[in-house]
Structure formats: structure tokens, C-alpha cells
Scaffold this active site. Structure first.
Site, PDB file in Angstrom:
ATOM      1  N   GLU A  12       7.717 -10.195   3.096  1.00 46.85           N
ATOM      2  CA  GLU A  12       8.300  -8.902   2.738  1.00 46.85           C
ATOM      3  C   GLU A  12       9.743  -8.781   3.222  1.00 46.85           C
ATOM      4  O   GLU A  12      10.561  -8.114   2.600  1.00 46.85           O
ATOM      5  CB  GLU A  12       7.458  -7.776   3.348  1.00 46.85           C
ATOM      6  CG  GLU A  12       6.052  -7.679   2.765  1.00 46.85           C
ATOM      7  CD  GLU A  12       5.149  -6.779   3.572  1.00 46.85           C
ATOM      8  OE1 GLU A  12       4.233  -6.173   2.978  1.00 46.85           O
ATOM      9  OE2 GLU A  12       5.321  -6.684   4.815  1.00 46.85           O
ATOM     10  N   ASP A 197      -0.963  -4.394  -5.671  1.00 40.95           N
ATOM     11  CA  ASP A 197      -2.303  -4.364  -6.271  1.00 40.95           C
ATOM     12  C   ASP A 197      -2.669  -2.940  -6.668  1.00 40.95           C
ATOM     13  O   ASP A 197      -2.223  -1.972  -6.048  1.00 40.95           O
ATOM     14  CB  ASP A 197      -3.352  -4.922  -5.301  1.00 40.95           C
ATOM     15  CG  ASP A 197      -3.318  -4.232  -3.954  1.00 40.95           C
ATOM     16  OD1 ASP A 197      -4.184  -3.372  -3.701  1.00 40.95           O
ATOM     17  OD2 ASP A 197      -2.436  -4.550  -3.133  1.00 40.95           O
TER      18      ASP A 197
END
Length: 234
Positions: A12, A197
Site C-alpha cells: 500500500e 474487494d
């Protein structure tokens, strides 16, 4: 201005660290596993604090995020903490993979403590965000949503019930923990989340997360670059 990012995973943070040529300061938090990178952007001091790793994997979750945030605030004294990372979201709310959201508040969705209203309120958290968060979202064209935090990647039916009952839209594993520590120090916090997701897609969470992590992290890097530019112009 001192801006400190709190990030759980190397994936990230890496694109953002590379974009600004940030340099690691080894051992800054020793003996803690947290890692710190720094750079100067205009007149601002920019820091990225990672939760760190243990046994070869990123330390994700509330405990590691709390340690990293506490250490960063005590050592760096930032003017603004930015919790940047990936999250789950809901297609029913209009979310799609790699969408970027600015958080409008943060709460825990898996701390089920029975008792009176005081216990329940403390368990959920519902931490406030930096007062200019809506301004950031509007100026840069990002969606806003409520961050809900739990200690597991999957989501149990009881978690979903709490999320929906409290208007949650984004599901992560660190946000409310970072918000809790910031609230103790009265340090403003901005949430920047990118979707890996869709919790209501019917797909196994880890498979969808793994497949979309790279795309979401690239979107996160681009979003954070725009946010930093916006902040240093103010």
C-alpha cells in the site's frame, strides 16, 4: 505542516514512497517493528509510518496500527495523520474495485460488548475525522463513506449486521484503531481508502483482495499524490 501517513502494508505504501523519493530512517522506532520514511515536499514535512513486519509478513490489524500510531504521534508530533490503505466495500452502495473514498467517520464492527449504552458506545467508537475531510473529497472528486474496522479479513453475519445498522460502507482492519489513538491526542485524522474487494460480490474475500491489490494500490498512490498537492497549496 507535518503530515504523517499510517499504513499497514508495504504494498500500500511502496508506490507512494517511491513517488516522493522518501528515505527510510532505520531503527527510528527500535525495538518496535514500525518503519519510518521521510521527505520534504515544498514547505511540508512528509512521513510514512508502516506497522512493520513479523515472521516475514506485514503486521495488519488493530494492535499493530495502534502501536504504530501511538509511536508516530509521540515521536513526530504531526499536524495531520492520514490513515491510507485498502478496504472492502459494498456493490449495493455503488462501490467498485479501486474506487477511492475519504472517510467521514470510523467505528469498530466486531467489538460486541453487552451491557448498557455506555459500554456499547465505547465499543463501537465512532471517531470523528479531520473537519476538512468533506472539503478534500469535494475538491478532488472522491466519494465519502463510513470506515468500519475489525480484526479479521472475512466478515461474519453479526459483523454485517453491525455495519449496516450503523451506516458503515467501508470495511478495513486498522482505521478505527488509528482513529482511537488520534482521539486521545486530539490529532486530526484523514482517511483515504481504496477498494480491493466487494463484500457483497459472492467471491471469496482473500482471492478478490489478492487479485485487485495492485490496482487498488495504484489508485491509492494517485489519490494521495493529489491530496498532498492540495494540502501543500493551502
Amino acid at each position: 505542516m507535518k503530515i504523517c501517513y499510517i499504513v499497514a502494508m508495504v504494498a500500500e505504501a511502496k508506490p507512494f514512497i517511491e513517488r516522493y523519493g522518501m528515505k527510510e530512517k532505520p531503527g527510528f522506532f527500535s525495538p518496535l517493528p514500525c518503519r519510518m520514511y521521510e521527505a520534504k515536499v515544498g514547505e511540508s514535512e512528509l512521513y510514512v509510518v508502516l506497522n512493520g513486519q513479523q515472521n516475514g509478513s506485514d503486521l495488519v490489524g488493530c494492535e499493530a496500527a495502534s502501536v504504530a500510531t501511538l509511536s508516530a504521534i509521540e515521536r513526530l508530533h504531526p499536524d495531520l495523520v492520514i490513515n491510507s490503505g485498502t478496504c472492502g466495500a459494498f456493490r449495493a452502495d455503488g462501490a467498485d474495485i479501486a474506487d477511492v473514498y475519504i472517510g467521514n467517520s470510523a467505528m469498530f464492527h466486531d467489538r460486541r460488548v453487552p451491557g448498557d449504552d455506555a459500554w456499547g458506545t465505547q465499543s463501537l467508537g465512532n471517531y470523528a475525522v479531520w473537519h476538512r475531510s468533506p472539503e478534500v473529497a469535494e475538491a478532488l472528486g472522491f466519494k465519502m463513506g463510513k470506515v468500519t474496522t475489525g480484526s479479521s479479513l472475512d466478515m461474519q453475519p453479526c459483523d454485517l449486521e453491525i455495519i449496516k445498522a450503523n451506516g458503515g460502507q467501508l470495511k478495513d482492519m486498522e482505521g478505527a484503531a488509528v482513529g482511537f489513538v488520534c482521539s486521545l491526542f486530539s490529532t486530526p485524522i484523514l482517511y483515504v481508502k481504496s477498494v480491493t474487494d466487494l463484500c457483497d460480490s459472492g467471491t471469496e474475500t482473500f482471492d478478490e483482495f489478492s487479485r485487485n491489490l495492485g490496482k487498488a494500490c495504484e489508485a491509492l498512490k494517485n489519490a494521495n499524490e493529489r491530496i498532498i498537492e492540495w494540502l501543500i497549496e493551502r
